[in-house]
Design a protein around this motif. Structure first.
Motif, PDB file in Angstrom:
ATOM      1  N   ASP A   5      20.072 -55.028 -19.477  1.00  0.00           N
ATOM      2  CA  ASP A   5      19.143 -54.601 -20.516  1.00  0.00           C
ATOM      3  C   ASP A   5      19.733 -53.464 -21.344  1.00  0.00           C
ATOM      4  O   ASP A   5      19.381 -53.296 -22.500  1.00  0.00           O
ATOM      5  CB  ASP A   5      17.816 -54.128 -19.913  1.00  0.00           C
ATOM      6  CG  ASP A   5      17.051 -55.275 -19.267  1.00  0.00           C
ATOM      7  OD1 ASP A   5      17.236 -56.423 -19.701  1.00  0.00           O
ATOM      8  OD2 ASP A   5      16.275 -55.008 -18.335  1.00  0.00           O
ATOM      9  N   PHE A   9      23.541 -55.589 -27.718  1.00  0.00           N
ATOM     10  CA  PHE A   9      23.622 -56.996 -28.132  1.00  0.00           C
ATOM     11  C   PHE A   9      24.911 -57.224 -28.906  1.00  0.00           C
ATOM     12  O   PHE A   9      25.587 -58.225 -28.729  1.00  0.00           O
ATOM     13  CB  PHE A   9      22.408 -57.363 -28.984  1.00  0.00           C
ATOM     14  CG  PHE A   9      22.437 -58.777 -29.466  1.00  0.00           C
ATOM     15  CD1 PHE A   9      22.326 -59.832 -28.566  1.00  0.00           C
ATOM     16  CD2 PHE A   9      22.584 -59.068 -30.806  1.00  0.00           C
ATOM     17  CE1 PHE A   9      22.373 -61.147 -28.993  1.00  0.00           C
ATOM     18  CE2 PHE A   9      22.625 -60.379 -31.249  1.00  0.00           C
ATOM     19  CZ  PHE A   9      22.512 -61.423 -30.341  1.00  0.00           C
ATOM     20  N   LYS A  38      19.594 -55.215 -28.897  1.00  0.00           N
ATOM     21  CA  LYS A  38      18.832 -56.427 -29.217  1.00  0.00           C
ATOM     22  C   LYS A  38      17.476 -56.027 -29.803  1.00  0.00           C
ATOM     23  O   LYS A  38      16.827 -55.112 -29.320  1.00  0.00           O
ATOM     24  CB  LYS A  38      18.633 -57.267 -27.958  1.00  0.00           C
ATOM     25  CG  LYS A  38      18.135 -58.644 -28.239  1.00  0.00           C
ATOM     26  CD  LYS A  38      18.238 -59.518 -27.016  1.00  0.00           C
ATOM     27  CE  LYS A  38      18.108 -60.958 -27.455  1.00  0.00           C
ATOM     28  NZ  LYS A  38      18.900 -61.839 -26.662  1.00  0.00           N
ATOM     29  N   GLY A  39      17.101 -56.693 -30.883  1.00  0.00           N
ATOM     30  CA  GLY A  39      15.819 -56.428 -31.524  1.00  0.00           C
ATOM     31  C   GLY A  39      15.831 -55.270 -32.502  1.00  0.00           C
ATOM     32  O   GLY A  39      14.821 -54.973 -33.127  1.00  0.00           O
ATOM     33  N   LEU A  76      29.466 -59.908 -28.612  1.00  0.00           N
ATOM     34  CA  LEU A  76      28.110 -60.340 -28.954  1.00  0.00           C
ATOM     35  C   LEU A  76      27.469 -60.839 -27.673  1.00  0.00           C
ATOM     36  O   LEU A  76      27.912 -61.845 -27.110  1.00  0.00           O
ATOM     37  CB  LEU A  76      28.129 -61.448 -30.007  1.00  0.00           C
ATOM     38  CG  LEU A  76      26.748 -61.944 -30.431  1.00  0.00           C
ATOM     39  CD1 LEU A  76      26.072 -60.901 -31.309  1.00  0.00           C
ATOM     40  CD2 LEU A  76      26.851 -63.260 -31.165  1.00  0.00           C
ATOM     41  N   ASP A  77      26.480 -60.111 -27.206  1.00  0.00           N
ATOM     42  CA  ASP A  77      25.796 -60.470 -25.958  1.00  0.00           C
ATOM     43  C   ASP A  77      26.807 -60.619 -24.823  1.00  0.00           C
ATOM     44  O   ASP A  77      26.714 -61.523 -24.000  1.00  0.00           O
ATOM     45  CB  ASP A  77      24.989 -61.748 -26.160  1.00  0.00           C
ATOM     46  CG  ASP A  77      23.685 -61.757 -25.384  1.00  0.00           C
ATOM     47  OD1 ASP A  77      23.316 -60.714 -24.805  1.00  0.00           O
ATOM     48  OD2 ASP A  77      23.033 -62.816 -25.365  1.00  0.00           O
ATOM     49  N   LYS A  96      22.678 -67.115 -32.880  1.00  0.00           N
ATOM     50  CA  LYS A  96      22.637 -65.734 -32.407  1.00  0.00           C
ATOM     51  C   LYS A  96      23.105 -64.736 -33.454  1.00  0.00           C
ATOM     52  O   LYS A  96      22.894 -63.544 -33.309  1.00  0.00           O
ATOM     53  CB  LYS A  96      23.492 -65.571 -31.147  1.00  0.00           C
ATOM     54  CG  LYS A  96      22.868 -66.137 -29.917  1.00  0.00           C
ATOM     55  CD  LYS A  96      23.575 -65.615 -28.685  1.00  0.00           C
ATOM     56  CE  LYS A  96      22.797 -66.017 -27.455  1.00  0.00           C
ATOM     57  NZ  LYS A  96      23.108 -65.178 -26.323  1.00  0.00           N
TER      58      LYS A  96
END
Length: 168
Positions: A5, A9, A38-39, A76-77, A96
């Motif tokens: 978490d 990202f 992310k987000g 990326l991720d 993505k």
């Protein structure tokens, strides 16, 4: 929160993008680093020629591999993009990662409706039918605030304002 978490990202580390020209080496990007959770949204600003577009095109893997020297790391991720195959990048683009160009009219085909162009991307990534893709295009237009999306989905790019084209 787990350790995944906390992982960004998008993570760019010491990105360097250089081009060979007749006048010598152009250092379009030289040592850029940033993280994006992310987000979250990241705005990249700078004067003309400062490397904004080159940075984004490099992240997307849309550069000329024969004329461009790239160093650094782009994750990326957790997936390294600089060593990814073209096939892997194609699966990520529009799924993505994507880029919204300032001049959306230049990136939209004048020969196809907005709905067809949105639907084509959706179909490519999901295998959806034309009917499903049209419904998804209408929903996406609704989500970004296009008035009367069920009618506007059949409009051509020149029938949208500049801001509407960017949102589409």
């Amino acid at each position: 929160m787990t350790s995944t978490d906390q992982q960004p990202f998008l993570s760019v580390r010491d990105l360097q993008v250089h081009f060979s020209t007749e006048d010598g080496i152009v250092k379009a990007v030289d040592g850029l680093s940033f993280d994006l959770a992310k987000g979250k949204t990241l705005g990249i600003v700078g004067e003309s020629g400062s490397g904004k577009s080159v940075t984004n095109l490099t992240i997307l893997g849309l550069h000329d591999p024969f004329r461009t020297k790239i160093d650094g790391e782009i994750l990326l991720d957790g997936k390294e993009l600089l060593t990814a195959s073209e096939r892997e990048l194609e699966r990520l683009r529009g799924n993505k990662m994507s880029m919204i160009f300032q001049d959306a009219l230049a990136s939209l085909s004048p020969y196809h409706t907005i709905g067809t162009q949105i639907g084509e991307t959706y179909r490519k990534h999901t295998g959806a039918s034309r009917k499903e893709a049209r419904a998804r295009a209408i929903e996406m237009l609704r989500r970004v605030g296009i008035p009367q999306p069920d009618m506007r989905v059949d409009d051509y790019p020149h029938q949208f304002s500049g801001g509407m084209r960017q949102r589409a």
